[in-house]
Motif scaffolding. Structure first.
Motif, PDB file in Angstrom:
ATOM      1  N   TRP A  35       0.817  -1.048   0.008  1.00 33.08           N
ATOM      2  CA  TRP A  35       0.133   0.145   0.020  1.00 33.08           C
ATOM      3  C   TRP A  35       0.938   1.358   0.167  1.00 33.08           C
ATOM      4  CZ3 TRP A  35       1.367   2.787   4.168  1.00 33.08           C
ATOM      5  CH2 TRP A  35       1.877   1.883   5.498  1.00 33.08           C
ATOM      6  N   GLN A  37       3.229   2.046  -2.646  1.00 37.37           N
ATOM      7  CA  GLN A  37       4.049   2.112  -3.897  1.00 37.37           C
ATOM      8  C   GLN A  37       4.475   3.377  -4.217  1.00 37.37           C
ATOM      9  OE1 GLN A  37       2.428  -0.484  -7.361  1.00 37.37           O
ATOM     10  NE2 GLN A  37       0.943  -1.077  -5.587  1.00 37.37           N
ATOM     11  N   ILE A 257       0.411   6.635  -0.834  1.00 41.24           N
ATOM     12  CA  ILE A 257      -0.547   5.575  -1.237  1.00 41.24           C
ATOM     13  C   ILE A 257      -0.981   5.582  -2.709  1.00 41.24           C
ATOM     14  CG2 ILE A 257      -2.964   4.753  -0.724  1.00 41.24           C
ATOM     15  CD1 ILE A 257      -2.426   6.247   2.066  1.00 41.24           C
ATOM     16  N   SER A 258      -1.263   6.378  -3.286  1.00 44.10           N
ATOM     17  CA  SER A 258      -1.700   6.520  -4.574  1.00 44.10           C
ATOM     18  C   SER A 258      -0.802   6.583  -5.863  1.00 44.10           C
ATOM     19  CB  SER A 258      -2.941   7.714  -4.795  1.00 44.10           C
ATOM     20  OG  SER A 258      -2.223   8.903  -4.341  1.00 44.10           O
ATOM     21  N   SER A 260       2.521   5.382  -8.027  1.00 41.65           N
ATOM     22  CA  SER A 260       3.272   4.166  -8.308  1.00 41.65           C
ATOM     23  C   SER A 260       4.228   4.413  -9.425  1.00 41.65           C
ATOM     24  CB  SER A 260       2.179   2.863  -8.606  1.00 41.65           C
ATOM     25  OG  SER A 260       1.856   3.204 -10.187  1.00 41.65           O
TER      26      SER A 260
END
Length: 663
Positions: A35, A37, A257-258, A260
């Motif tokens: 969670w 990334q 969290i969001s 990547s």
């Protein structure tokens, strides 16, 4: 002798806590926390912090004395950063020389030399990456790129701040410094955004394209300083620092969290963590004591913040070398590697970094200190250079040649140029057999399809058949644009190539099409199956019969490197690792089962799965019966692929009226 004064901004617990957040982000993403990334934004936090702190130190010295002791500044930076870096480089150099394969050691040692010279970011920015080359993610010194950026920042920043801030007659102009930083930040940001889409490696690794983040930290210091700061006691923000800090922390958490690795970065997205860090730093100005400052000043965060630099240095090489030693990459083992790196960080901080950092002898004996610093750098470079020579010599060792040859054991379509550069969208088919043959077969897909060529060529080496190869590496046959991490942007060349190939296929009207693509580890099974089905619909309309070859099982390691590692290690370090992994690794089973369910909607499409031939007993080995099976972590050697021809032959159906039908 007069003691030289060191200018300090005063201790701020919230800044130490923010350092802890930054390093926890970086360690988390590297350790594979699912969670987190986007934890790579921890480096952005460090850049903003450096801009804030260094600008403040420089401005205070210039303001109080009217001048700047450049030599003292650079010595302080070396005193702060060099000892721990040199220790890490030399210790990991020794460990890697025992654990890694000669080819791996060579790339590591070259990067280590660049890291000792503070220029590893240039090494990665200008590195020519071949599709089949081992990725930079296996380099134990990859993380030192940010140290290169920081050191280059330290090189130019004092000159820039001095030029912008100091005026004649020892007067200073914070307004001029503010405007200069705003202009500098704007130019750097624009260049970064443009480069993110045109030269993403430059945007990520080069200091001038990251300088806007340092400038953001400088502007926060200027706006919240006690003397001349416009926001220091301004009602709009000054009385709402809790809100400012809370928003900043939420922005940082949202990024972690969001985000990547599958997004263009830094670009405009880099603004989010930069602003988040700036807000948190600004919220703690002038001794503010809000919930945010109390949270960041908690004892555990203070302890981690103190060793953040050392932990940053140690965590990445320990993760990679720990995996090389044990061959296990489960969450439990990764947690153990992280714990070991944290222990090393505390030891390094306690016995190396802290004692030297607080030793004033450096500034009292500047010439000697400078010579010592450069001697440490030169010594590190010499040791790493000797490692390079030693590793290069092992490459000519006959015992190593077997593994090196297997890495180059590729289908001949690559030597023929059928599979063009990933930066090209040209379709370059290769034809085999009689161009006027009555029947046509097509091998279609990415490099995973290409690896099947030795077997497919044997299957269609028959009268009245020709074989056409249409492949493009890293370009899966799915109806979706993909982000390609190697180039740091959407793979538009793949989209163009795929559209052209599908149009050509409709004109060609082949008898048989064999199609295959690698499934990414992050793919959602249902989504991948739907995207594949849309392409299969077009292919099945153009061909009489279509065969979907299941993607190759994916090793959790590089096959030839793993074999070479164990062959060249001292006997006491070899253990019982046999360079094998489970067929069930990843989500390939689930994805293929989902794709198989979509095949029922076609009357001329079948799936072919020869995984049992590659991984008997659901165990995928790098070598079996003296034959090396994988040339990396996911592609079969051409020699082994050719042995799969009978397995394919048994699954492919030829009409009775087709010349050369199965007998």
């Amino acid at each position: 002798m007069e003691r030289k004064k060191e200018y300090r901004l005063g201790y701020r617990g919230d800044i130490e806590g923010l350092r802890a957040i930054a390093v926890l982000f970086v360690v988390g993403v590297h350790a594979g926390v699912p969670w987190l990334q986007g934890g790579f934004v921890g480096v952005d936090i460090f850049f903003v912090l450096s801009g804030f702190l260094i600008t403040g130190l420089l401005a205070k010295e210039i303001t109080w004395t009217g001048r700047l002791q450049f030599a003292d500044f650079y010595l302080r930076r070396l005193r702060r950063l060099l000892p721990a870096l040199a220790l890490m480089l030399l210790a990991t150099c020794l460990a890697a020389s025992l654990l890694l394969a000669p080819s791996q050691q060579l790339s590591q040692s070259l990067t280590g030399v660049a890291a000792a010279e503070w220029i590893s970011n240039f090494y990665f920015a200008f590195q020519k990456l071949d599709y089949f080359a081992a990725g930079t993610e296996t380099n134990i010194y990859l993380h030192t790129w940010s140290l290169g950026v920081e050191e280059q920042f330290y090189l130019i920043w004092p000159v820039l701040v001095y030029w912008l801030l100091r005026r004649k007659e020892r007067k200073v102009s914070f307004g001029r410094l503010r405007l200069g930083m705003m202009a500098f930040a704007g130019l750097s940001l624009v260049a970064c955004v443009v480069a993110t889409y045109r030269a993403p490696q430059w945007a990520f690794y080069l200091m001038p394209l990251r300088a806007w983040q340092f400038a953001a930290g400088a502007l926060i210091w200027l706006e919240f300083q006690e003397e001349g700061g416009k926001l220091h006691d301004w009602g709009g923000i000054g009385r709402h620092k809790l809100l400012l800090g809370a928003v900043g922390l939420m922005l940082l958490l949202a990024c972690g969290i969001s985000l990547s690795a599958n997004v263009p970065y830094p670009g405009l997205l880099g603004l989010i963590p930069t602003l988040g860090a700036a807000f948190v730093i600004g919220s703690g100005s002038a001794g503010a004591d809000t919930f945010i400052q109390r949270f960041l000043s908690l004892t555990p965060l203070q302890a981690i913040g103190r060793v953040s630099y050392a932990w940053y240095l140690w965590h990445w090489p320990v993760l990679l070398l720990g995996y090389a030693l044990t061959g296990v990459d489960t969450p439990v083992y990764r947690s153990a590697y992280v714990a070991v790196s944290l222990v090393l960080a505390f030891v390094s901080y306690r016995f190396v970094e802290s004692p030297i950092r607080h030793q004033r002898w450096w500034l009292s004996h500047k010439r000697i200190a400078t010579c010592v610093a450069f001697a440490v750098m030169a010594g590190s470079i010499w040791v790493l250079g000797r490692w390079t020579v030693g590793a290069g010599g092992e490459l000519s060792n006959p015992a190593y040649q077997r593994f090196d040859i297997s890495r180059r054991d590729q289908p001949l379509i690559y030597a023929m140029g059928c599979d063009d550069s990933y930066l090209s969208d040209r379709v370059k088919p290769c034809d085999f057999g009689d161009a006027k043959a009555k029947h046509t077969a097509v091998l279609l897909g990415d490099s995973i399809a290409g690896q099947w060529f030795p077997a497919v060529a044997k299957v269609f080496d028959r009268p009245d058949w020709r074989l056409v190869v249409l492949t493009k590496s890293a370009c899966p046959m799915i109806d979706k644009s993909i982000f390609y991490p190697r180039i740091g942007r959407m793979y538009t060349e793949c989209d163009t190539w795929r559209r052209t190939v599908l149009a050509d296929l409709a004109q060609m009207r082949p008898d048989i099409v064999l199609i295959s693509s690698q499934v990414t580890s992050t793919s959602e099974p249902k989504e991948w199956a739907d995207e594949s089905a849309r392409v299969l619909k077009l292919v099945s309309a153009a061909a009489k019969r279509v065969y979907l070859l299941r993607a190759t099982p994916h090793l959790t390691f590089d096959g030839p490197d793993c074999l070479a590692e164990h062959a060249f290690r001292p006997q006491w370090l070899r253990g019982h690792e046999m360079c094998s992994s489970s067929l069930k690794e990843g989500n390939s089973d689930v994805v293929y089962a989902s794709i198989e369910r979509t095949l029922g909607s076609f009357n001329n499409v079948e799936g072919i799965d020869v995984s049992a031939n590659i991984c008997p007993g659901e165990v995928c080995s790098a070598e079996r019966n003296g034959m090396i099976i994988f040339r990396d972590s996911q592609h079969l050697t051409a020699t082994f692929a050719a042995t799969l021809a009978p397995a394919l032959m048994n699954r492919i159906k030829f009409d009775n009226n087709q010349s050369g039908a199965n007998k």
